[in-house]
Write a protein that holds these residues in place. Structure first.
Motif, mmCIF file in Angstrom:
data_model
loop_
_atom_site.group_PDB
_atom_site.id
_atom_site.type_symbol
_atom_site.label_atom_id
_atom_site.label_comp_id
_atom_site.label_asym_id
_atom_site.label_seq_id
_atom_site.Cartn_x
_atom_site.Cartn_y
_atom_site.Cartn_z
ATOM 1 N N ILE A 15 0.849 -1.190 0.000
ATOM 2 C CA ILE A 15 0.000 0.000 0.000
ATOM 3 C C ILE A 15 0.884 1.238 0.000
ATOM 4 O O ILE A 15 1.819 1.353 0.814
ATOM 5 N N ALA A 16 0.585 2.155 -0.901
ATOM 6 C CA ALA A 16 1.337 3.413 -0.950
ATOM 7 C C ALA A 16 0.753 4.365 0.094
ATOM 8 O O ALA A 16 -0.210 5.096 -0.172
ATOM 9 N N LEU A 17 1.312 4.326 1.285
ATOM 10 C CA LEU A 17 0.818 5.155 2.391
ATOM 11 C C LEU A 17 1.954 6.065 2.847
ATOM 12 O O LEU A 17 2.839 5.655 3.610
ATOM 13 N N ALA A 18 1.930 7.270 2.365
ATOM 14 C CA ALA A 18 2.996 8.209 2.715
ATOM 15 C C ALA A 18 2.853 8.654 4.170
ATOM 16 O O ALA A 18 1.757 8.907 4.659
ATOM 17 N N GLY A 19 3.973 8.713 4.861
ATOM 18 C CA GLY A 19 3.981 9.224 6.229
ATOM 19 C C GLY A 19 3.225 8.367 7.220
ATOM 20 O O GLY A 19 2.649 8.884 8.181
ATOM 21 N N ARG A 20 3.221 7.056 7.015
ATOM 22 C CA ARG A 20 2.517 6.172 7.955
ATOM 23 C C ARG A 20 3.029 6.419 9.372
ATOM 24 O O ARG A 20 4.242 6.584 9.605
ATOM 25 N N THR A 21 2.122 6.450 10.317
ATOM 26 C CA THR A 21 2.488 6.793 11.707
ATOM 27 C C THR A 21 2.507 5.599 12.642
ATOM 28 O O THR A 21 3.123 5.669 13.717
ATOM 29 N N TRP A 22 1.842 4.503 12.260
ATOM 30 C CA TRP A 22 1.701 3.405 13.213
ATOM 31 C C TRP A 22 3.036 2.793 13.667
ATOM 32 O O TRP A 22 3.119 2.323 14.820
ATOM 33 N N PRO A 23 4.113 2.765 12.844
ATOM 34 C CA PRO A 23 5.351 2.153 13.344
ATOM 35 C C PRO A 23 5.936 2.870 14.558
ATOM 36 O O PRO A 23 6.714 2.265 15.311
#
Length: 566
Positions: A15-23
């Motif tokens: 999935i192209a998810l820029a700036g993912r925060t969950w990690p």
């Protein structure tokens, strides 16, 4: 031979998810828990639970602390419909508990569902339809617009039927079934279309549930899917975002945890991971994972053995002995090096220290488990060899937990003598430990009447030489005998077998009891030509063995309960 998977299976696209925060997130509080044991877990059984079994399970879930419980698919069967009616008609649902029911997005099923909920104080109506391309195209042959129209029509009917019944405090839940294989933009569009019908507010939230109906990718991909929906859902401050993970890849626990880090605040699952195919996510493991991180899960598993026995009895499914936190062997180290490290850890530990023990991520005592199996030293042929010799030479087949318990007795004897223990020596030790455990109580006689309900028993026992006659009632002779003894004991498990062959075979009864004064469970064994008498002898054996493990002062506080009836 396996085929070339590249020619048969399509890899799941990232999935192209820029700036993912969950990690970068951590879980700091428990989610809203919803148990699906009575619905999804029940549907997965070879023999679904009866109404009485479902009532027992419901009471267990309430006692554990669940505030949201999916109790049935009432339009699917009369048993489920009648169960919902019984909960409501008999006022069995506590005021702080919401029952949830499931329905497909079909008018007749929705109307039947509302019939089942008539008079409920609080209820959640959970509607779903399949949204993944393979279901739209192959199973239902709907185009995207028809799929959304079906969901909107169902949501509208649910809204209107609820408005006709203002005596109930309603909440609504929608699930795009097989969310894990649905295009994210389509999942967003159909969920938002449903929310437009329901018009939720921060004071009256709707629930959007994201089911990994089939676990299709690694947990990080599921987390990306959840975070994407978390960002794009309408009415976000008025929605509880829920996850419902299945375990097809064996990653349901990890996916549910990452899903919470990605924005979900609610988790649906079953106590021990029961459910269709490989099961729903295991709520016991999720909750106790939180507990080991210093976060109270809001659920009470302090008597985990009792929880496990009720679930096993209601579902007729065994819990694996290596099941995390719960299995009979998870706090038992058979390896000498493991045992040595654990013993040293206990020796160095101060009672006020934070828990930091070799090989033990959680204190067994917090779950109501004893340390007996933890500190046990076992030879490589210990438990298995003991069970083999007794069954081969004496036709004595022991339950697994009794095998473990007796192996500790054998190990102590072997440590004292340093000699090999033969089958006759094992049988003699078994007799001494279980069949001659006749003090301070000694069984004398009994008279059992089963021509009324509950059945009644009159029994005579000796207590340290004093003859006592006691009366008791219960569901069968063991239950009535326990009532007569009046020692606060509870029977956890019972098994009976025949020893020998033909008409001269004796019966052997094996009873596992618990009590507040025991701190764990303990077995007793009885042998007699009458299975009822053997069962009562087994209870006496277990009581005497249990009393031998506590202090004289504790015994004095317990035994005065067993005085003659005046």
């Amino acid at each position: 031979m396996l085929t070339n998977p590249a020619e048969k299976y399509r890899p799941f696209a990232p999935i192209a998810l820029a700036g993912r925060t969950w990690p970068n997130c951590t879980i700091t509080q428990p989610p809203i828990w919803l148990s699906t044991d009575l619905r999804d877990g029940n549907q997965a059984l070879i023999e679904p639970m009866s109404v009485e079994q479902k009532l027992r399970m419901f009471e267990l879930l309430v006692a554990i602390g669940f505030k949201e419980i999916e109790v049935a698919f009432p339009s699917a069967s009369e048993t489920d419909f009648n169960f919902v009616r019984r909960l409501i008609d008999e006022n069995r649902v506590p005021d702080d508990v919401e029952i949830q029911v499931l329905t497909q997005a079909r008018e007749d099923l929705i109307r039947r569902t509302f019939e089942s909920l008539a008079g409920a104080k609080r209820a959640i109506v959970h509607v779903y339809n399949a949204t993944a391309p393979v279901f739209r195209q192959v199973v239902f042959r709907h185009n995207p617009q028809e799929t959304i129209a079906l969901a909107v029509s169902a949501a509208t009917l649910i809204r209107d039927l609820a408005a006709e019944r203002p005596e109930t405090q309603w909440r609504f839940q929608y699930s795009p079934e097989v969310f894990s294989q649905t295009e994210l933009e389509f999942a967003r569009d159909i969920c938002n279309a449903v929310l437009d019908v329901w018009q939720p507010t921060p004071d009256r939230k709707a629930i959007i549930n994201l089911p990994a109906t089939v676990e299709s990718a690694t947990p990080n991909v599921f987390a990306d899917q959840v975070e994407w929906m978390h960002r794009h859902l309408a009415y976000r401050d008025s929605v509880d975002l829920s996850v419902h993970n299945h375990n097809d890849r064996g990653c349901a626990i990890a996916a549910a945890e990452l899903g919470q880090m990605a924005g979900a605040n609610r988790v649906e699952g079953c106590l021990f991971g029961n459910g269709e195919r490989t099961g729903n996510v295991d709520i016991v493991t999720l909750a106790l994972n939180l507990y080991t991180q210093g976060i109270h899960p809001g659920l009470d598993f302090s008597q985990i053995n009792e929880v496990a026995r009720v679930v096993e009895d209601c579902t007729q499914l065994p819990i694996h002995p290596r099941h995390p936190y719960v299995g009979d062997l998870v706090f038992t180290a058979f390896s000498g090096s493991h045992q040595d490290a654990i013993r040293k850890g206990f020796a160095a530990r101060n009672p006020d220290d934070l828990w930091d023990m070799p090989y033990l991520p959680l204190d067994p005592a917090d779950l109501g488990r004893s340390y007996a199996s933890v500190v046990r030293v076992n030879s490589q042929s210990g438990k298995g060899g003991i069970a083999f010799l007794l069954e081969r030479d004496y036709n004595l087949s022991l339950p697994r937990r009794l095998q473990i318990e007796f192996s500790q007795v054998v190990q102590r004897a072997m440590d004292a003598t340093g000699k090999e223990m033969t089958a006759p020596m094992l049988w003699n030790l078994f007799e001494q430990e279980y069949l001659r455990a006749n003090a301070p109580f000694k069984y004398v006689t009994h008279h059992w009447r089963d021509d009324e309900s509950p059945s009644a028993i009159s029994t005579t026992v000796e207590l340290s030489g004093t003859v006592l006659t006691r009366q008791g009632q219960g569901n069968g002779p063991i239950d009535a005998f326990v009532d007569a003894l009046d020692l606060g004991i509870r029977v956890h498990s019972y098994e009976e077998r025949a020893i020998g062959h033909g008409s001269d075979a004796d019966a052997i009864a094996m009873v596992e009891i618990a009590a507040d004064w025991l701190g764990g469970t303990i077995y007793g064994v009885g042998i007699h030509s009458s299975i009822v008498t053997a069962s009562l002898l087994a209870v006496v054996s277990a009581v005497n063995r249990g009393l031998a493990t506590i202090t004289p002062a504790q015994r004095q506080a317990i035994l005065p309960l067993a005085v003659p009836v005046t």
